[in-house]
Motif scaffolding. Structure first.
Motif, PDB file in Angstrom:
ATOM      1  N   VAL A 277       0.856  -1.189   0.000  1.00 43.95           N
ATOM      2  CA  VAL A 277       0.000   0.000   0.000  1.00 43.95           C
ATOM      3  C   VAL A 277       0.891   1.238   0.000  1.00 43.95           C
ATOM      4  O   VAL A 277       2.071   1.163   0.374  1.00 43.95           O
ATOM      5  N   ALA A 314      -9.930   4.963   0.617  1.00 41.83           N
ATOM      6  CA  ALA A 314      -8.915   3.981   0.248  1.00 41.83           C
ATOM      7  C   ALA A 314      -8.637   4.008  -1.247  1.00 41.83           C
ATOM      8  O   ALA A 314      -9.575   4.019  -2.054  1.00 41.83           O
ATOM      9  N   ALA A 316      -7.066   2.182  -4.788  1.00 41.67           N
ATOM     10  CA  ALA A 316      -7.209   0.813  -5.304  1.00 41.67           C
ATOM     11  C   ALA A 316      -6.164  -0.115  -4.691  1.00 41.67           C
ATOM     12  O   ALA A 316      -6.449  -1.289  -4.403  1.00 41.67           O
ATOM     13  N   CYS A 317      -4.938   0.398  -4.510  1.00 45.81           N
ATOM     14  CA  CYS A 317      -3.890  -0.382  -3.846  1.00 45.81           C
ATOM     15  C   CYS A 317      -4.082  -0.251  -2.334  1.00 45.81           C
ATOM     16  O   CYS A 317      -3.534   0.656  -1.686  1.00 45.81           O
ATOM     17  N   TRP A 318      -4.881  -1.140  -1.783  1.00 49.09           N
ATOM     18  CA  TRP A 318      -5.196  -1.052  -0.358  1.00 49.09           C
ATOM     19  C   TRP A 318      -5.526  -2.438   0.155  1.00 49.09           C
ATOM     20  O   TRP A 318      -5.744  -3.373  -0.622  1.00 49.09           O
ATOM     21  N   ASP A 319      -5.556  -2.591   1.456  1.00 50.30           N
ATOM     22  CA  ASP A 319      -5.915  -3.842   2.107  1.00 50.30           C
ATOM     23  C   ASP A 319      -7.215  -3.612   2.862  1.00 50.30           C
ATOM     24  O   ASP A 319      -7.315  -2.664   3.655  1.00 50.30           O
ATOM     25  N   SER A 320      -8.174  -4.472   2.641  1.00 47.67           N
ATOM     26  CA  SER A 320      -9.507  -4.269   3.211  1.00 47.67           C
ATOM     27  C   SER A 320      -9.521  -4.334   4.734  1.00 47.67           C
ATOM     28  O   SER A 320     -10.478  -3.867   5.374  1.00 47.67           O
ATOM     29  N   SER A 321      -8.453  -4.885   5.342  1.00 48.44           N
ATOM     30  CA  SER A 321      -8.401  -4.951   6.803  1.00 48.44           C
ATOM     31  C   SER A 321      -8.002  -3.618   7.433  1.00 48.44           C
ATOM     32  O   SER A 321      -8.131  -3.445   8.644  1.00 48.44           O
ATOM     33  N   ALA A 324      -9.586   3.465   6.436  1.00 50.41           N
ATOM     34  CA  ALA A 324      -9.361   4.324   5.267  1.00 50.41           C
ATOM     35  C   ALA A 324      -8.434   5.488   5.611  1.00 50.41           C
ATOM     36  O   ALA A 324      -8.491   6.024   6.721  1.00 50.41           O
ATOM     37  N   SER A 379      -2.851   2.828  -7.683  1.00 51.82           N
ATOM     38  CA  SER A 379      -3.569   1.777  -8.406  1.00 51.82           C
ATOM     39  C   SER A 379      -2.609   1.161  -9.420  1.00 51.82           C
ATOM     40  O   SER A 379      -1.526   1.699  -9.672  1.00 51.82           O
ATOM     41  N   CYS A 382       0.617  -2.555  -7.647  1.00 50.15           N
ATOM     42  CA  CYS A 382       0.613  -2.233  -6.217  1.00 50.15           C
ATOM     43  C   CYS A 382       1.917  -2.600  -5.514  1.00 50.15           C
ATOM     44  O   CYS A 382       2.172  -2.140  -4.398  1.00 50.15           O
TER      45      CYS A 382
END
Length: 418
Positions: A277, A314, A316-321, A324, A379, A382
């Motif tokens: 990220v 967030a 596009a290059c992110w981790d859902s855990s 934001a 994005s 990543c």
């Protein structure tokens, strides 16, 4: 009488023990040899804006080894600096050559380690083969190794001091008994001209628990060191610290950030390489989604230069855990004493290699000192650049310091993507 003699001996023993406790001083950040503080920050200017050293001083002592380099005689260097500390949190200009004297924060604090008997870990992804790191290919350690540099020292009780640096090839030895064999170990006396561009230094006093948290953060970030090489590691002190040191020098498989609140109130954030990220978006997210302004090695011409962002949310290059992040502005110029200087990255005497930032909203005024450049991607690829590397960030809540740094880096801003 024997009982009276025994009583006197007991009193003497207690007095000696009290005197020993009074004379004992835990390792600390130092402004000079006799002035400990809880923290200090120093920003070294680039050679284009503030060449040479303050007060017309010359680089010639090389107090930690080495010899003055040709770049110094050619004035393509700067060791002029501004600094702040827990005793004076607004920036002021220092004198002499930073890192090369016993009376500047960098030189005094490092001397405590290099010329002392503390345990230590030195880490740097750009040792340039002195020392050589067997697990790295080439003379520098690239991804997925952490992009992180500094020195940590602690006593036998586990009390410590850390100095984060942004300088390649310095420090590269933690003690005078194990000097570098092919290069110097003093700023301005190292073959790599890392005093040409701007750099930053941050030092913080640590408790036993803080030392342990920092070592765990270094392991999580895949910091480059070698526990088996006494030039850069002396392992000792409490058993839990020794065990944590033994875990260093390996590439971490972690994909989770480590966030620790230190005893000083500083928030330590460790980014692992596998968490792909944008680095400063991660910092914003872990500090509650606050907006930031950051100055790092940022080259507009490079495809991996992450632009400023003006909106929360967030990428596009992110981790859902992760929570934001807020907006992150990229500072491209700053000023001091009426002199404007560049905060862009690149080769040449007008550029910046420090990695510093401030919060620009959110209620808590943070000054932030990091290992990582704002390079990678929002994005697309990543894993690009620093997205795919690890590093540490120290977020210090202090209004006067944050305001002073905001002014220092408060010039132009890179164009935004969204």
């Amino acid at each position: 009488m024997p009982s009276q003699l025994a009583w006197r001996r007991a009193c003497l023993s207690l007095a000696l023990a009290a005197a020993a406790l009074q004379s004992y001083a835990a390792p600390s950040p130092l402004l000079d040899a006799s002035h400990p503080v809880n923290w200090w920050f120093a920003f070294k200017f680039n050679a284009a804006s503030f060449p040479g050293c303050g007060n017309s001083a010359q680089v010639n002592s090389c107090q930690f080894g080495g010899s003055p380099q040709s770049y110094a005689s050619g004035k393509s260097f700067s060791q002029q600096y501004v600094y702040a500390s827990s005793s004076q949190p607004s920036l002021s200009q220092g004198g002499g050559c930073v890192g090369d004297t016993p009376t500047d924060p960098v030189g005094a604090t490092f001397s405590q380690i290099y010329n002392g008997a503390l345990n230590y870990v030195v880490w740097n992804d750009q040792f340039y083969d002195d020392p050589a790191i067997p697990s790295c290919s080439g003379n520098a350690c690239n991804a997925p190794w952490g992009h992180s540099k500094g020195v940590l020292a602690w006593d036998d009780q586990g009390n410590g001091v850390v100095m984060q640096v942004s300088t390649p090839s310095w420090p590269a030895s933690g003690n005078a008994h194990y000097p570098r064999t092919s290069d110097g170990n003093t700023l301005g006396c190292v073959a790599d001209n890392d005093v040409e561009v701007s750099q930053h230094f941050f030092s913080l006093k640590l408790s036993h628990a803080d030392v342990l948290a920092l070592l765990q953060g270094l392991a999580n970030a895949s910091a480059v060191t070698d526990p088996g090489n006494p030039q850069i590691v002396r392992n000792g002190g409490p058993s839990d610290i020794q065990a944590a040191v033994g875990q260093l020098g390996q590439q971490s498989a972690s994909a989770m950030p480590q966030v620790s609140k230190l005893s000083s109130g500083v928030t330590l954030i460790s980014k692992p390489s596998a968490l792909q990220v944008p680095p400063w978006q991660l910092v914003s997210a872990e500090l509650g989604g606050i907006p930031l302004r950051a100055a790092t090695w940022w080259e507009a011409s490079k495809s991996y230069a992450i632009p400023s962002t003006t909106q929360s949310g967030a990428p596009a290059c992110w981790d859902s855990s992760l929570p934001a992040p807020g907006p992150v502005a990229i500072a491209t110029s700053g000023s001091w004493a009426g002199q404007t200087f560049s905060l862009k990255g690149g080769l040449g005497k007008s550029f910046n290699h420090a990695k510093i930032g401030v919060s620009t909203g959110g209620g808590i005024p943070y000054a932030i000192f990091g290992d990582m450049n704002q390079e990678g991607a929002l994005s697309g690829n990543c894993a690009s650049a620093q997205n795919g590397r690890g590093g540490l960030f120290f977020a210090l809540p202090n209004a006067a310091l944050a305001q002073s740094i905001a002014k220092l880096i408060g010039g132009s801003t890179a164009a935004s993507a969204r």
